[in-house]
Design an enzyme around this catalytic site. Structure first.
Site, mmCIF file in Angstrom:
data_model
loop_
_atom_site.group_PDB
_atom_site.id
_atom_site.type_symbol
_atom_site.label_atom_id
_atom_site.label_comp_id
_atom_site.label_asym_id
_atom_site.label_seq_id
_atom_site.Cartn_x
_atom_site.Cartn_y
_atom_site.Cartn_z
ATOM 1 N N LYS A 126 55.089 68.336 102.094
ATOM 2 C CA LYS A 126 56.430 67.872 101.722
ATOM 3 C C LYS A 126 57.288 67.613 102.957
ATOM 4 O O LYS A 126 58.117 66.708 102.961
ATOM 5 C CB LYS A 126 57.100 68.878 100.793
ATOM 6 N N LYS A 242 43.954 63.488 93.224
ATOM 7 C CA LYS A 242 44.367 64.028 91.930
ATOM 8 C C LYS A 242 45.525 63.239 91.351
ATOM 9 O O LYS A 242 46.208 62.502 92.063
ATOM 10 C CB LYS A 242 44.754 65.495 92.093
ATOM 11 N N LYS A 245 52.627 62.793 90.490
ATOM 12 C CA LYS A 245 53.782 61.930 90.273
ATOM 13 C C LYS A 245 54.020 60.995 91.454
ATOM 14 O O LYS A 245 54.226 59.810 91.303
ATOM 15 C CB LYS A 245 55.005 62.828 90.082
#
Ligand code: TRP
Length: 377
Positions: A126, A242, A245
């Site tokens: 992140k 995977k 979003k």
């Protein structure tokens, strides 16, 4: 003996073991969330004392949007209920409705090192995104938190960052908040997807550290829960990695029939097998994995055999896959739409959940303050 190693949890309703899990309020839930978390929540609700929450404080670490936050909380709540969680059997609540969590987060941070937080895969991931750094492995593909040689200089880049972008401290201390979410309930089991296992590992580490620092066996060590199998990794439709979003490769529970079919028909494939029993490429493996989740074993076997003898037509595979996904998602979608706008019902659910969650959380916080030597005059 710590109470976590006993067969029962005396803090659980009727002595049942305690289950705790949550999902961040950052938008609609996709199939990865459904199979990684939500469907497990539903399966556990009869046998355990389950507490499921909407992680709105965690959402603030990456999505501080006052216009959207409440809508996103409502959406997850509606999705919980639509998937089949019973608000009377479970404690369903919103994280920020339980202020004891925030206080215990402050206390727990006194025992957490910034080095170990900086080495967490999800933080590096992140932080890279926040700073616009594109290199580096995605979260979930790195080693355990014990592995200290994999940081690729991200710590230096964060500290030495000369641009206007900022990595907020909330992102760094995300695992502390998550550990507190779990420990404040003395949870035994935490059903989550594979990408959250490192956070669980940190939770156990913080629990052990607290215990050894204060010479107590106060916290147990919560573990993931997978119904016998491995943690599920739901692949995306773009051929690799995977479902996520931010990856734009998702099928959402809220997708309508047309949108969903279109997405599946557009999924990445390859040129098709040329020789019998040829090795299966990643995009096709991913479609088989999705099929394993939603289709019958016979259907899956049919297409695997067709692949092995080179007669497979990917168009047929995708059509069948879309059909079987819709069987799961459409009924849920209908219920989400019903529940989402029923503010009165939603507020009744969260008020009841808040009351139960705060009762447990207040008890833990009282005990933690006492262990740490915080006393009232
Ligand atoms: N970090 C989790 C996720 O991104 C959400 C979460 C926050 C959570 N607190 C939790 C999950 C406590 C389980 C238990 O999916």
């Amino acid at each position: 003996m710590s109470e976590k190693t006993k067969e029962v949890n005396p803090r659980g309703r009727d002595g049942k073991k305690i289950v705790l899990s949550g999902i961040r309020a950052t938008g609609n839930l996709h199939l990865g969330n459904y199979y990684g978390a939500l469907s497990k929540f539903v399966r556990m609700q009869d046998d355990y004392d389950c507490r499921y929450f909407v992680a709105d404080l965690h959402a603030l670490t990456t999505h501080p949007d006052p216009k959207m936050l409440h809508e996103n909380v409502k959406q997850i709540l509606a999705e919980y209920l639509a998937a089949g969680l019973d608000p009377d059997k479970n404690t369903i609540y919103v994280q920020s409705d339980v202020p004891e969590i925030s206080e215990m987060y402050l206390l727990m941070n006194m025992h957490v090192g910034i080095g170990e937080l900086m080495r967490t895969a999800s933080f590096k991931d992140k932080a890279r995104k926040a700073l616009g750094i594109t290199s580096g492995k995605p979260a979930g593909e790195e080693g355990s938190v014990e592995d200290e040689n994999d940081d690729e200089g991200i710590e230096k880049q964060i500290i030495g960052n000369q641009t206007n972008q900022r990595v907020n401290a909330g992102l760094l201390t995300y695992p502390t908040l998550m550990a507190v979410d779990i420990l404040i309930h003395h949870a035994d089991f935490v059903p989550v997807g594979k990408d959250q296992e490192q956070h669980l590992e940190l939770t156990r580490r913080f629990a052990r550290r607290f215990n050894s620092f204060y010479k107590t066996d106060y916290f147990g060590e919560p573990v993931n829960f997978n119904f016998g199998g491995h943690a599920v990794k739901v692949p995306g439709l773009d051929g690799s990695g995977k479902m996520g979003k931010s990856e734009g490769n998702c099928i959402y529970l809220i997708d309508d029939e047309k949108t969903l079919r279109k997405k599946v028909m557009r999924a990445v494939t390859d040129e098709g097998p040329k020789t019998p029993n040829q090795e299966v490429s990643e995009p096709i493996k991913n479609l088989f994995t999705l099929m394993e989740l939603v289709s019958t074993p016979d259907t899956l076997e049919h297409f695997k055999n067709a692949y092995a003898d080179c007669s497979i037509r990917y168009g047929d595979l995708k059509k069948q896959l879309a059909e079987d996904i819709l069987k799961t998602t459409l009924p849920i979608r209908d219920r989400i739409l019903d529940i989402r706008d029923n503010d009165e019902y939603l507020s009744r659910v969260v008020r009841q959940g808040q009351e139960r969650a705060r009762e447990a959380a207040a008890k833990t916080l009282r005990e933690v303050r006492e262990i740490m030597g915080i006393k009232h005059f």
